[in-house]
Scaffold this motif. Structure first.
Motif, PDB file in Angstrom:
ATOM      1  N   ASP A 213       0.827  -1.220   0.000  1.00  0.00           N
ATOM      2  CA  ASP A 213       0.000   0.000   0.000  1.00  0.00           C
ATOM      3  C   ASP A 213       0.859   1.268   0.000  1.00  0.00           C
ATOM      4  OD1 ASP A 213      -2.281  -1.545  -0.010  1.00  0.00           O
ATOM      5  OD2 ASP A 213      -2.528  -1.514   2.176  1.00  0.00           O
TER       6      ASP A 213
ATOM      7  N   TYR B 156       0.886   4.078  -2.988  1.00  0.00           N
ATOM      8  CA  TYR B 156       0.629   5.504  -2.732  1.00  0.00           C
ATOM      9  C   TYR B 156       1.730   6.375  -3.343  1.00  0.00           C
ATOM     10  CZ  TYR B 156      -0.093   9.861  -0.200  1.00  0.00           C
ATOM     11  OH  TYR B 156      -0.284  11.180   0.125  1.00  0.00           O
TER      12      TYR B 156
ATOM     13  N   LYS C 183      -0.147  -7.587  -5.712  1.00  0.00           N
ATOM     14  CA  LYS C 183      -1.300  -7.568  -4.801  1.00  0.00           C
ATOM     15  C   LYS C 183      -2.138  -8.840  -4.953  1.00  0.00           C
ATOM     16  CE  LYS C 183      -2.494  -2.760  -3.792  1.00  0.00           C
ATOM     17  NZ  LYS C 183      -3.546  -1.732  -3.982  1.00  0.00           N
TER      18      LYS C 183
END
Length: 533
Positions: free
Chosen positions: A109, A113, A139
């Motif tokens: 994550d 970002y 992922k």
């Protein structure tokens, strides 16, 4: 041709053109500089942002590695040789694996970002689509691992453990591939931006050369339009200041410099005309001063000797008259001789009285005193003199035309002005042939009364005009006249603050006299006394 046309524009337009060239030059240089600086800043900022991905990628790779290590810890649970006492707790190992799996998801994550922050498709190095695709696969791989390890007893299942191991190998290869994309883009950056920076370099050179050329053109035009005309004007003004009034400033433009040169030339022309007129007036005034000095000398002479001459002349006339009366008584028998002697005695009397008349005119010429002025209507004064002259027999066959115009009142001595008019009329009539014509005109000119006497008589030469108002100068026919009439006229007019001048086109072409008298009396009466210098 276009530059020549521009040279005829006003200086305001030329300055606007010059300012436009300077603004264009500054704008071009500024645009070139700003483009280069902003491109460099964007590149550096993008490199800095992309560099922030590397620690996150390294952390993600470490987390995946830790996850594989925790997978290896579950291997003893599946070996049959290990006793139940020595086997690890399956639930504890599954929980530890799940914690590491959560750490991997958190690292993914964070990395996603950062990729979102650095996503700039307009720059080659800012394109991170491959990283995003790889992270999406990563992922999904972790999600698959999570699904395989959802059962707490999965460490005991060899097939699940093998499947998880395969997924983790894939995840590890994907995390190892992430930094390679950035390295490859940095490596390919020089080739990808080569066209751009070459374009910027060429544009910078073009703008620099264009700015230098524009600055050179501006200096050239400024010299032609401003500096050179100023030098011509300064040079011309120095010539004129040195007394060369025939010099003219020539500027082949139609701007304000040309207008200034034209004004300077016009001023020089007018100044030259004024100077020439002043020279002429100085010459005229000098002649008038000399004439006044001559009149003063004559007046001084007349005042000193006129009375002394009158007494002998009176004695001569009386003696001649007495001799004439006694001649016939003493010698009546000598009739012819007596008549001859009587004729000569009468001639002596006539000439004596003539000399006495001359001395009286000299006394009148040299008479001292103030000019007693009173407001006099000049039209009636001149008309009265003309009526008196018309009754003189010798002037019957000569014509006098008088154009009086409007009534004109001037502060003058009427008796003296009558003498002036009478003298000028009789002089003009004496110069006329039978049926000749004298025109008299009275008018107002510049707050002065002007009386013009124009005849078509014998005229005058330049020599006569030069000495016309000098005492004892005469050119009357038959040698008549004393030469004092015009001198007395000149003195009377000067006493009144006026002036008199005479002109003639030559012999046989008539003459013109102009008498100018001021219409405003002097603030203070002046006593005109002619004395020797």
């Amino acid at each position: 041709m276009e530059v020549a046309l521009l040279a005829k524009w006003p200086i305001r337009n030329k300055l606007l053109i010059g300012i436009g060239l300077l603004v264009a030059m500054v704008a071009t240089l500024a645009a070139s500089g700003f483009v280069g600086v902003y491109a460099y800043r964007t590149l550096v900022r993008n490199l800095r942002n992309r560099a922030d991905e590397l620690p996150l990628a390294a952390e993600l790779a470490g987390r995946v590695g830790d996850l594989r290590v925790s997978l290896t810890e579950t291997h003893p649970l599946r070996e049959s040789s290990i006793t139940a006492v020595g086997r690890p707790d399956a639930h504890a190992l599954a929980l530890r694996f799940d914690v590491n799996c959560q750490a991997v998801r958190s690292a993914i994550d964070d990395y996603c970002y950062q990729l979102t922050l650095n996503d700039q498709d307009d720059l080659p190095i800012g394109n991170n689509h491959k990283e995003q695709a790889t992270v999406a696969r990563l992922k999904q791989t972790i999600v698959d691992v999570t699904e395989l390890t959802r059962d707490p007893d999965w460490p005991m299942d060899q097939s699940r453990a093998d499947a998880v191991n395969l997924k983790l190998e894939l995840a590890q290869s994907l995390t190892a591939e992430l930094p390679s994309f950035l390295h490859r883009r940095i490596h390919d950056l020089a080739g990808e931006v080569r066209t751009r920076y070459r374009t910027l370099i060429i544009l910078t050179w073009i703008t620099t050369v264009g700015a230098v050329a524009t600055f050179g053109l501006f200096i050239h035009l400024f010299y032609r339009w401003i500096f050179r005309p100023l030098r011509v004007l300064i040079k011309g003004s120095r010539f004129i200041a040195a007394g060369n009034f025939g010099y003219r400033v020539v500027i082949d433009t139609r701007d304000e410099m040309a207008e200034l040169a034209g004004a300077l030339n016009e001023m020089t022309t007018r100044f030259q005309a004024i100077r020439d007129d002043l020279d002429r007036q100085v010459q005229i005034r000098t002649k008038q001063v000399v004439r006044s000095e001559q009149l003063a000398s004559v007046g001084f002479l007349a005042a000193g000797v006129a009375h002394e001459i009158n007494n002998p002349l009176a004695s001569i006339a009386m003696c001649a008259e007495s001799l004439e009366g006694r001649l016939l008584e003493v010698a009546p028998e000598h009739g012819n001789d007596a008549s001859v002697a009587q004729r000569y005695l009468r001639m002596i009397q006539t000439e004596a009285f003539r000399c006495k008349e001359i001395t009286e005119k000299l006394l009148d010429f040299s008479r001292l005193g103030e000019v007693q002025q009173q407001n006099t209507e000049l039209r009636d004064l001149i008309g009265g003199v003309i009526e008196m002259v018309r009754h003189v027999g010798k002037y019957h066959n000569k014509q006098i035309d008088f154009a009086p115009g409007d009534p004109i009142v001037a502060p003058v001595n009427p008796q003296e002005i009558k003498q002036v008019v009478l003298n000028l009329i009789t002089n003009a009539l004496d110069s006329l042939e039978p049926e000749g014509q004298l025109a008299i005109e009275l008018r107002t000119v510049d707050r002065c009364a002007e009386i013009a006497f124009v005849d078509n008589g014998c005229g005058m030469t330049d020599e006569v005009l030069e000495h016309l108002f000098e005492p004892f100068f005469t050119r009357k026919r038959g040698g008549q006249g004393t030469g004092l009439g015009l001198s007395i006229v000149y003195r009377i007019v000067a006493d009144h603050g006026g002036q008199i001048d005479a002109t003639s086109a030559g012999l046989g072409r008539g003459s013109q006299f102009r008498v100018i008298l001021p219409l405003v009396a002097a603030l203070k009466e002046k006593s005109h006394r002619y004395q020797a210098a």
